[in-house]
Every structure is written in structure tokens, then in C-alpha cells.
Design an enzyme around this catalytic site. Sequence first.
Site, mmCIF file in Angstrom:
data_model
loop_
_atom_site.group_PDB
_atom_site.id
_atom_site.type_symbol
_atom_site.label_atom_id
_atom_site.label_comp_id
_atom_site.label_asym_id
_atom_site.label_seq_id
_atom_site.Cartn_x
_atom_site.Cartn_y
_atom_site.Cartn_z
ATOM 1 N N GLU A 428 -35.055 -34.743 11.292
ATOM 2 C CA GLU A 428 -34.403 -33.465 11.701
ATOM 3 C C GLU A 428 -35.135 -32.261 11.692
ATOM 4 O O GLU A 428 -35.312 -32.298 9.966
ATOM 5 C CB GLU A 428 -32.974 -33.841 10.817
ATOM 6 C CG GLU A 428 -31.885 -32.042 11.010
ATOM 7 C CD GLU A 428 -31.005 -32.198 9.685
ATOM 8 O OE1 GLU A 428 -30.827 -31.090 9.472
ATOM 9 O OE2 GLU A 428 -30.578 -33.087 9.255
ATOM 10 N N ASP A 504 -30.875 -34.820 7.278
ATOM 11 C CA ASP A 504 -30.008 -33.958 6.282
ATOM 12 C C ASP A 504 -28.945 -35.152 4.859
ATOM 13 O O ASP A 504 -28.406 -35.419 5.865
ATOM 14 C CB ASP A 504 -30.064 -32.903 5.904
ATOM 15 C CG ASP A 504 -31.355 -31.950 5.929
ATOM 16 O OD1 ASP A 504 -32.386 -32.521 5.452
ATOM 17 O OD2 ASP A 504 -31.545 -30.986 6.433
#
Length: 653
Positions: A428, A504
Site C-alpha cells: 500500500e 498498514d
Amino acid sequence: MAIPRYDEASIRVLKGLEPVRQRPGMYTRTDNPLHIIQEVIDNAADEALAGFGSQIGVTLHTDGSVSVQDDGRGIPVGLHPEEHAPVVELVFTRLHAGGKFDKKQGGAYAFSGGLHGVGVSVTNALSRRLEVRVWRDGAVHELVFAGGDVQTPLQQVDTAPRRKSGTVVRVWPDPKYFDSAAIPVPELVHALRSKAVLLNGIKVSLTLEKTGEVREWHYQEGLRGYLDEALDGTEKIIPVFEGKQYAGDDDESFAAGEGAQWVVAWTADGQVLRESYVNLISTTAGGTHEAGLRDGLFSAVKAFAELHSLVPKGVKLLADDVFARASFVLSAKVLDPQFQGQIKEKLNSRDAVRLVSGYVKNALDLWLNANVEYGRKLAEIAIRQAQARARSAQKVEKRKSSGVAVLPGKLTDCESSDPAMTEIFLVEGDSAGGSAKMGRDKEFQAILPLRGKVLNSWEVDRDRLFANNEIHDIAVAIGVDPHGPGDNPDLSSLRYGRVCILSDADVDGSHIQVLLLTLFFRHFPKLVEAGNVYVARPPLFRVDVPAAGKRPARKLYCLDQAELEAAQEKLRSEGVREGAWSISRFKGLGEMSAEQLWDTTMNPDTRRLMPVVYGEPGIEATTRMFDMLMGKGESAQRRSWLEEKGNLADVDV
């Protein structure tokens, strides 16, 4: 529809041993009672490891019970200074009570397998009856439990010679908690024999009351004798390499006494034997100490081969080339071992990699250079293995060469093309992608950064998927075209054996994770079925602990708030002063340095990588759940589901 009530009365507090009986699978294996018996055996072995006691006896009784006897110091029978209850009673009835939390100088068990503090209390919780008899200080005391509760309070039942000490624990496992009430004798024999191997000079016996058979193990040669017996005359390429080393009081990196003993044999054919232990606990799933052994052996052989210019041009040695034909028995001593799960199958302590690797490399460096002929043989085996691996990879590449699409420009590929080794991280964000690129092992790890949130592909036609750049790049990078559950795609073109979702550890990261899981479940189901899809779990917190006593300064990484609280509680129980440690929270992967990201999330020896598999409800139930969660026209059903299940969410706000 009535909304379930959620108020103060909804909260239930489980006390004493109730959590174990409510969810036994969280604390032990439930296929049979062997593990709860092993907890008792481990306690007896820890006494021997601490230098007390010379024998351990196990008896399988005809009534289904098992007794374990040792001649150690005997469990203390006096009152605990704070709890005002007999210590022996606390050991069997409190989940976090034991002598193994005290790791300071002079602690009862500086090196032991017991860490969680729930060992024999779990044994008691899952037993119909449990009897404890203790010889100590010239007296014999007895205590009886039924269903985990005290039935007959601790009492003195006899006197004994002042020098006689020890403990006998007899356990009647409760069949209702186990799939089978029978103790698997071959596994028990293996466990007992291992204890005899690791405890030089200690006599271990097993008595089968039903047949009158008595088996004894008493190894004078320790690990070496055990490995020779297991390999049963199999021809060794070079003589056995064995050694041991432990940290001294002046060691700056490790606590005094930490280290390892090992014996390694390389054979030309036949099965390899690989067994490892930490503080006498069998780690059947390996862990960081095995990774350290592999790394140490590889580093020494590679250095020897390069020093003597043995490696042909174009050949690159890998750890698996050295390790492929190696059989070993490894026994590590770690002051404060971190295990994966209560059943202690795998060691997770990150420092154990450096601990074992450093000692093994130094010892093998000296051994190889003192025995150059053996060093050359070992290097030749590794080189032949590397050449065979390279030829295999070339064959695969030729099959894949026709019609390969142009790889995405933002893909940072790895050097190896062997899908059995390689893995790709779908990361990400570009900043996290940058850290991942710097921190990765470029030999087998590829990085594909994803910009923003991936399209919700649940209701997107396959023909329209490639209109989305991120999905197009994922498909081209992994080398497999989108397909349905009934299709038969060509998985031989798969470029990476592991496709790892790395996002995350926050709400946005979880959303991206769900969107990618939706993509793979809907449009790449065969990859999920084949076990190629994984989710990486980065930590949310870092705890910096200063040096104290034997322990050097260290860093602890915690996945979530629950792990953070458990880590802090553990530090308190170790005697670390409240507030001496500092806590950092990672806002995202991009905030981690390359070294931190490698150490916590990408290093195969220390990371936590979860395979994505279909759950118990099956594919149909999973499909219905995805429909409800990801379907555009299912907002009403989603709302009612959230109202019903919302109180179960662990929200990070």
C-alpha cells in the site's frame, strides 16, 4: 427485528480456570491429552535443566491416568507472601503463576521452556482429577483437585528422610475436552527420549502398567549419539560437525548462559532428520533458532568456497543449497523465549537468529579451515545443488517465454525465477513501497506498490477488469490471467509462489486488504485454493526496553493493542520498572525504516505471514458473505448485519 441488548450486564468475566474450559483450543491441542501431560513432564525436565534431579519417570496407568515423577526440589508447599495460599495450589489453579517468570539473577528457572505461565494450570483445568504429592524438607504433602478445583486441601500425609525431595503428579484427563482420550504412545516415547538426549546423564523411563513393560533412556553421548542412532548407519559425506557455545557474563549482546549446542550431518541420500529444542521444549515447527543454524552454516560454507575460489562463474549459492542434505539436532538456551502459541511449536524470538548464527558460523569457519578436504566436499555439494536449481529455473523460463506481457514499470522484480522460492508483496502506497524495496531480499522478493485503494471488483465483469491499472498490473506481475471457480487456468505461468498483501495496520489498511482479498477470491480463486495468497501482518507498536540485569536492551514489536498490553504485563512480571520502557506507534508502513520493515514483516525467519484459506463454512457461505459485504445493492443487509455484529468489532480510532 429486535436489536440485541448491549449494556453492562452483557459483559462476562471469566475467572480462575474457566477461560481454559471455555476455549481449550486456545491453550492446548485438543486432538488428544498428550500436550497437557507434556506440560507436567516439562516441569520435571526444567528441574533437571536447572541442575536438580537425576531421573524422570512416567507411568501410563490402566485406569487411563498418567503419573509423572521427578527427584527435583519439590514444589514449594508454604504460603505465598502476597496471595496467602499454598504455592503448590497456586501453580495448579492460577493461569499466570509459576517460577519461570523470575528471570533475574538467582531466579528459580533462568532457562526454562515455561513462559506463558499457564502450563500445568491448563493440565488441571482439563482433567477430571489431579493429585500432587510433594517430598520436601522432611515431609510429604498431598493435594487433590477435581475438575480444576481443590477437592482435598494441601495436607501433610507422612514424614520422609530430610534429603529426599521430588514431586509426583498424577493426571486423569477429562475425555470431554479431547477428540480422543488415548495418549499416543509413539509420540510420548519420542518426547521422553528427546528429554534423555538433551539432559546428559539424566535417566528417563516409561512404564506401561497394562503390559508391565518398562522402557528407559540414558544417553551419555547426548545429541551425537541420538543423531547417529536416528540416521542408522546412513553414509555421511563428511564427519559429523558438532559444537556448543554459550554467552559469558561479559557478553554485550546476549545474556549470560544463552547459546546453543548442535550436531549436523550431511548425507548423500535417504531421509534427513531435523529436530530442534529451546530450553528442552521440542519446537516441531522450527523457528528463529533453526533459521540461525541455517544462516550460520550457509555463511561459513559460502565464505570458505569464496576464499578457496571454488564457486564457478555465474553460480550463486543460497542457504538452501547448503542445507538441503543436512540432518541436525539443535538445542538452544534462550533466557526469555517467545513462542508462537501456547503449544510452543515454533520459536519467534528474533534475537535467536543472531545468537545461533554467530556461534555456528564461527565454529564451522574454524572447523572447515582446519579440515580443508571436508570443506571442499561440502562446498562441492552446495555448488552442485545450486547448478541443479539454476538448470531447473531455466527450463521453467523457456516454457514461459512465449507471449509474456510487458511487466509493469513500477514492479521491482527479484533475481530468482523459481516460483518455489519467490514472493511478491503488493504494498500500500509508494512510500511504503520504497521502504520495502530497500529492505527486501532482492534474491527472491519482488515489490509492487499500489496507488490508492484498489477497485471493488466483486461485481466487475472479467472483460472489464483490465480497465483498472492497478488490477492490470497485479495480473501481469503474477503471470496468471483472471479466471472463475470453474475454469482451469494455467498456473505454470505463475511467477511468484507467494503473493503477499502488505498494508498498514489501521482501518484504511484493512479496507485495502479486504478489496485485494475480494479480487483474489472473485477473479483468481485457483490461487487461493493452491495456497499462493498470503496476508502480511505488520506491527502497530514498538516497545523499547532498556538493559536490565542479564538482559541487554531490546525492541518488542506488537501487532495490536492486546499484544501491547500483554507485552507490558510480561515486562512487569520480569521485574522491569514501570515506565522504564517507551512505546512508539507506527502510523503506517511508510513510517518504518527499511531495516524495521524487513525485521518485522518481510524476513521469513521473523515475520508473521498468514495464508489465506477457505474457512469452515465453505465456499458457498463465503460467497454469500462477500455478496452481502461487497455487493452494491446489499446496503440494507449490511446495515442489519452491522447492527447485529457491531459490538464485536475491535475498532482502532
